[in-house]
Write an enzyme that holds these catalytic residues in place. Structure first.
Site, short mmCIF file in Angstrom:
data_model
loop_
_atom_site.label_atom_id
_atom_site.label_comp_id
_atom_site.label_asym_id
_atom_site.label_seq_id
_atom_site.Cartn_x
_atom_site.Cartn_y
_atom_site.Cartn_z
N GLN A 12 63.09 48.31 46.86
CA GLN A 12 64.22 48.20 45.94
C GLN A 12 65.45 48.99 46.45
O GLN A 12 66.56 48.46 46.54
CB GLN A 12 63.77 48.69 44.56
CG GLN A 12 64.82 48.69 43.48
CD GLN A 12 64.96 50.08 42.84
OE1 GLN A 12 63.97 50.78 42.62
NE2 GLN A 12 66.18 50.47 42.58
N LEU A 13 65.23 50.25 46.82
CA LEU A 13 66.34 51.06 47.33
C LEU A 13 66.80 50.59 48.69
O LEU A 13 67.99 50.57 49.00
CB LEU A 13 65.89 52.52 47.49
CG LEU A 13 65.94 53.41 46.30
CD1 LEU A 13 65.83 54.86 46.71
CD2 LEU A 13 67.25 53.17 45.58
N LEU A 70 62.84 55.45 54.20
CA LEU A 70 62.44 55.19 52.82
C LEU A 70 61.02 54.64 52.75
O LEU A 70 60.46 54.52 51.65
CB LEU A 70 63.38 54.15 52.18
CG LEU A 70 64.88 54.44 52.15
CD1 LEU A 70 65.60 53.31 51.44
CD2 LEU A 70 65.16 55.75 51.44
N SER A 74 55.55 54.68 47.07
CA SER A 74 56.62 55.32 46.28
C SER A 74 56.24 55.60 44.83
O SER A 74 57.10 55.95 44.03
CB SER A 74 57.88 54.44 46.32
OG SER A 74 57.59 53.20 45.71
N TYR A 135 51.12 61.59 44.93
CA TYR A 135 52.39 61.09 45.49
C TYR A 135 53.38 62.25 45.63
O TYR A 135 53.96 62.47 46.71
CB TYR A 135 52.94 59.98 44.59
CG TYR A 135 54.39 59.65 44.82
CD1 TYR A 135 54.82 59.12 46.03
CD2 TYR A 135 55.36 59.89 43.83
CE1 TYR A 135 56.15 58.82 46.25
CE2 TYR A 135 56.69 59.59 44.04
CZ TYR A 135 57.08 59.06 45.25
OH TYR A 135 58.40 58.78 45.47
N LYS A 139 55.06 64.57 49.15
CA LYS A 139 56.45 64.92 49.47
C LYS A 139 56.55 66.38 49.95
O LYS A 139 57.47 66.74 50.66
CB LYS A 139 57.35 64.66 48.27
CG LYS A 139 57.38 63.19 47.85
CD LYS A 139 57.82 62.28 48.98
CE LYS A 139 57.90 60.82 48.57
NZ LYS A 139 58.25 59.93 49.70
N ARG A 173 65.01 60.08 29.63
CA ARG A 173 64.77 60.91 30.83
C ARG A 173 65.84 60.66 31.90
O ARG A 173 66.28 61.58 32.60
CB ARG A 173 63.37 60.60 31.38
CG ARG A 173 63.04 61.28 32.69
CD ARG A 173 61.59 61.05 33.10
NE ARG A 173 61.31 61.60 34.40
CZ ARG A 173 61.43 60.91 35.53
NH1 ARG A 173 61.81 59.63 35.52
NH2 ARG A 173 61.17 61.50 36.69
C1 15L Z 1 60.09 58.12 42.24
O1 15L Z 1 59.83 58.92 43.13
C2 15L Z 1 59.63 56.71 42.32
O2 15L Z 1 59.61 56.22 43.66
C3 15L Z 1 60.43 55.78 41.43
O3 15L Z 1 59.70 54.57 41.31
C4 15L Z 1 60.68 56.40 40.04
O4 15L Z 1 59.47 56.58 39.37
C5 15L Z 1 61.36 57.74 40.21
O5 15L Z 1 60.64 58.58 41.08
C6 15L Z 1 61.53 58.46 38.86
O6 15L Z 1 60.98 59.55 38.70
O7 15L Z 1 62.22 57.92 38.00
#
Ligand code: 15L
Length: 275
Positions: A12-13, A70, A74, A135, A139, A173
């Site tokens: 998407q990005l 990227l 994700s 996930y 990072k 949020r």
């Molecule tokens: C992220 O890291 C995700 O890749 C994305 O899909 C969203 O969930 C985003 O964070 C978020 O926290 O809104």
């Protein structure tokens, strides 16, 4: 002109960045994973493949000055997938950067590296990391790897802890985490053009009135966001909040509740947050 590579161009990005960079005439090589990309313009420099394969990485990075990385998983997924895509593949990418003389990598980190902070906390860039799942934990690996390749090999990295990079905020949020597309493009321009960044971590977030994150460190890049999620506050707050109490309490939102096993009721109550 610098040659730029974009991994994860099928996401998407990636799609947003690829379209914008091509429109600006940036010399770009875009890479997807298993599914080939359809050219946007004649002769577009495109490829696809598995970044755990060093030959694929060499194809991506040959002659490249800056990689915008990227690619990878994700969202929260079982650990084996995260290890392959976000740990192993990232080492291949940094090793490929060494082999091919890539000067700089923009690494897509995430707010999920700090997702277990309550929403009442305000964070600096040097805060302790508190991942909200595997996930987010991956990072920490990525930021650590980026640090190591700068310290040991002189490869520059900008680790961007991306908030919610979507067209417009759709839930409360996002009033704190939104990273608007105009700001994303300005950010990427700065990542390409800024001189001597060395190793840098920044929040990938717009100038949101309700932001939880102090982005003073981003000044070194010349990154000055102009979008503010507050412009959408009235419409967003008029709708029900899709997050449960736990998701409303912690910065990581819905990721926090995945495999959450504490029965501490207080931790599961939402907190009131002022605008
Ligand atoms: C992220 O890291 C995700 O890749 C994305 O899909 C969203 O969930 C985003 O964070 C978020 O926290 O809104």
């Amino acid at each position: 002109m610098k040659k730029i590579a974009l991994s994860g161009a099928g996401g998407q990005l990636g799609a947003v960045l690829r379209t914008a960079l091509i429109a600006r005439g940036v010399p770009l090589r875009s890479a997807a994973g298993s599914k080939p990309l359809v050219p946007l313009v004649d002769g577009e420099d495109l490829m696809h493949g598995d970044l755990r394969d060093s030959a694929v990485v060499d194809r991506l990075l040959q002659g490249v000055d800056v990689l915008i990385h990227l690619a990878g998983t994700s969202v929260e997924k079982p650990l084996p997938e995260i290890i392959e895509n976000n740990l192993r593949a990232l080492v291949e990418v940094y090793e490929g950067a060494r082999r091919n003389g890539v000067r700089r990598i923009v690494f897509a980190s995430s707010n999920h590296a700090i997702g277990m902070y309550p929403v009442i906390d305000k964070l600096d860039l040097d805060c302790a990391l508190r991942p909200d799942g595997f996930y987010g934990l991956s990072k920490l690996w990525g930021e650590g790897l980026a640090r190591m390749y700068w310290d040991k090999h002189g490869i520059e990295s900008i680790c961007v802890r991306i908030g919610s990079c979507i067209e417009r905020p759709t839930e409360p949020r996002h009033l704190s985490t939104w990273f608007g597309h105009d700001d994303l493009l300005h950010f990427v321009d700065r990542c390409i053009e800024a001189e001597d960044v060395g190793f840098l971590v920044v929040w990938g977030v717009s100038a949101n009135k309700r932001s939880w994150w102090d982005n003073s460190g981003a000044e070194r890049l010349g990154f000055k966001p102009t979008q503010d999620a507050e412009a959408f506050a009235a419409e967003v707050l008029a709708r029900p909040n899709p997050l449960d109490a736990l998701g409303q309490r912690f910065q990581g939102g819905s990721f926090v509740g995945i495999d959450y096993s504490r029965d501490d009721i207080a931790a599961q109550r939402p907190v009131a947050v002022a605008a």
